[in-house]
Write an enzyme that holds these catalytic residues in place. Structure first.
Site, PDB file in Angstrom:
ATOM      1  N   CYS A   1       0.819  -1.221   0.000  1.00  0.00           N
ATOM      2  CA  CYS A   1       0.000   0.000   0.000  1.00  0.00           C
ATOM      3  C   CYS A   1       0.853   1.271   0.000  1.00  0.00           C
ATOM      4  O   CYS A   1       0.593   2.208  -0.754  1.00  0.00           O
ATOM      5  CB  CYS A   1      -0.983  -0.014   1.160  1.00  0.00           C
ATOM      6  SG  CYS A   1      -0.232   0.068   2.808  1.00  0.00           S
TER       7      CYS A   1
ATOM      8  N   HIS B   1      -2.664   1.325   6.841  1.00  0.00           N
ATOM      9  CA  HIS B   1      -3.074   1.238   5.432  1.00  0.00           C
ATOM     10  C   HIS B   1      -3.482   2.631   4.973  1.00  0.00           C
ATOM     11  O   HIS B   1      -3.944   3.461   5.783  1.00  0.00           O
ATOM     12  CB  HIS B   1      -4.241   0.255   5.284  1.00  0.00           C
ATOM     13  CG  HIS B   1      -4.569  -0.040   3.849  1.00  0.00           C
ATOM     14  ND1 HIS B   1      -3.758  -0.809   3.039  1.00  0.00           N
ATOM     15  CD2 HIS B   1      -5.608   0.348   3.065  1.00  0.00           C
ATOM     16  CE1 HIS B   1      -4.294  -0.898   1.837  1.00  0.00           C
ATOM     17  NE2 HIS B   1      -5.411  -0.203   1.815  1.00  0.00           N
TER      18      HIS B   1
ATOM     19  N   HIS C   1      -6.109   2.533  -3.948  1.00  0.00           N
ATOM     20  CA  HIS C   1      -5.096   1.985  -3.038  1.00  0.00           C
ATOM     21  C   HIS C   1      -4.666   0.615  -3.535  1.00  0.00           C
ATOM     22  O   HIS C   1      -5.271   0.046  -4.460  1.00  0.00           O
ATOM     23  CB  HIS C   1      -5.662   1.859  -1.613  1.00  0.00           C
ATOM     24  CG  HIS C   1      -6.801   0.883  -1.507  1.00  0.00           C
ATOM     25  ND1 HIS C   1      -6.787  -0.206  -0.671  1.00  0.00           N
ATOM     26  CD2 HIS C   1      -7.998   0.819  -2.152  1.00  0.00           C
ATOM     27  CE1 HIS C   1      -7.918  -0.890  -0.793  1.00  0.00           C
ATOM     28  NE2 HIS C   1      -8.677  -0.274  -1.692  1.00  0.00           N
TER      29      HIS C   1
END
Length: 431
Positions: A341, A390, A402
């Site tokens: 990520c 994240h 993402h």
């Protein structure tokens, strides 16, 4: 300068349209919860899907329930990968599962014993028209990917012998171009049209056969050394470092938009060359002659060094992200071969000369909190660990892009309960 910004804005709007047409993924990021027999959770269905892609989960349907079939599939996977065989999906099992969970190559079945070797006159069955679809495997799948790549529909950086989501989408695009029903299934009619399209393209791209030249008579004196050519024409089918250099130059000039530089002169490079030739008033041939190279040098020398405004950076970042849709998730990945990520966020901003730290926590500390996200801001979540673990880039309309561990680069929605429950806040990059 204004024309360039407007052109980039139009391109980005088109990419954003493509973003919002993609089905949104609202399920949990696989890896947040320990899964074991008796569990009922959306993560179980993702787990079963990955095990199915890897050839361990045999049921035709996936569910949200962790039952005996799922336990057996997990134990078979653990046994094959040298893990503790307990049927429980913890940290170590997650790590192995997610190493290659996107366009993965399914395990090859054991070879069948050869019953009889066919003679030279024995007819060989034509399997090229056998229907192929999601989860199909074999050399026919690889050949299909190669043909679609040659035609410009399969854009993944490598071909495999596994029919995954990328292959399905490439087949759909080809079917749309041929006004067929876009099923994503390579049936007999679709395969036949692909073969005809490849043959037609090769026929137009094939260079004329050189005429034989008579052998030269033996000279009375040693001939002078011939001057070596300083350049050669680059065209469809050419390979080598010269092609890499050409693609890099075209990318810097804004004409080569493919995310990966290669050493192969294919349809993407040809289209980029033609766009450059058209923009400069040159004959649009798709062939790079010395005069084309000279014109590129002339344009490069005239290109001013400009400072991008924040709005231009945001537009370009979103366009960069659009080009990477579907890129697989790879733990600690930082390249278009695979991203985690934070590696994805760092990469798309670095292309616009905006330096960000490597980890999610470091990015959280290096940015400024805002009460409500705007397009281009970072949105942070608390998933598998306490604190920010994240993140993604906000696109507007409650959507963000993402790199998810079970989806790769994709679009998700902030209003989904999973993301709402884990949302920490949004922050702005100072550039």
């Amino acid at each position: 300068m204004e024309n360039t910004v407007v052109k980039r804005l139009v391109m980005t709007s088109a990419f954003a349209g493509a973003f919002f047409a993609v089905p949104l993924v609202g399920e949990a990021t696989l890896g947040d919860n320990t899964l074991k027999p008796g569990t009922t959770h959306a993560d179980v269905q993702q787990l079963q899907s990955i095990l199915k892609q890897k050839g361990y989960f045999k049921d035709s349907q996936t569910t949200t329930y962790f039952g005996p079939v799922t336990k057996k599939a997990v134990m078979d996977f653990q046994r094959a990968n040298g893990l503790v065989v307990d049927g429980i999906v913890g940290k170590n099992t997650y790590s192995k599962l997610l190493q290659k969970s996107f366009q993965d190559t399914a395990p090859k079945p054991a070879p069948k014993p050869i019953i009889a070797k066919p003679s030279a006159t024995t007819p060989v069955a034509n399997t090229s028209t056998k229907e192929m679809k999601l989860y199909s495997t074999g050399q026919a799948v690889m050949k299909l990917q190669q043909d679609l790549k040659f035609l410009g529909f399969f854009t993944y950086y490598k071909t495999t012998d596994y029919y995954g989501t990328i292959t399905t989408e490439a087949v759909r695009k080809f079917q749309i171009s041929q006004k067929l029903k876009a099923t994503g299934v390579a049936d007999a009619k679709t395969q036949e049209l692909i073969r005809k399209a490849v043959a037609a393209k090769k026929a137009t791209a094939a260079p004329p056969k050189p005429k034989p030249t008579p052998a030269p008579s033996k000279p009375a004196t040693p001939p002078a050394s011939k001057p070596q050519p300083t350049s050669k024409d680059l065209k469809f089918g050419t390979t080598g470092p010269e092609v890499k250099h050409l693609q890099t130059r075209l990318k810097n000039l804004g004409f080569f938009t493919y995310p990966i530089i290669t050493d192969y002169f294919g349809t993407v490079t040809e289209d980029s060359v033609e766009a450059f030739q058209k923009a400069q008033g040159l004959p649009v041939t798709g062939v790079v002659t010395q005069s084309v190279l000279d014109k590129m040098t002339e344009v490069e020398n005239k290109k001013p060094e400009t400072v991008k405004t924040p709005n231009e950076v945001t537009i370009n970042v979103i366009a960069n992200a659009a080009e990477l849709m579907g890129t697989p998730y790879v733990w600690a990945g930082t390249t278009p071969s695979g991203f985690d990520c934070s590696g994805f966020i760092q990469y798309v901003f670095a292309k616009e000369d905006v330096a960000l730290p490597r980890t999610v926590a470091q990015m959280w500390n290096a940015t400024t909190a805002v009460s409500k996200p705007a397009v281009g801001d970072l949105v942070f979540f608390e998933t598998y660990a306490t604190g920010p673990s994240h993140l993604g880039i906000y696109l507007g309309n409650d959507q963000f892009v993402h790199s998810g561990s079970s989806t790769g680069v994709t679009i998700s929605n902030l209003t989904y309960k999973y993301w709402q429950d884990r949302y920490l806040g949004s922050k702005r990059i100072n550039y």
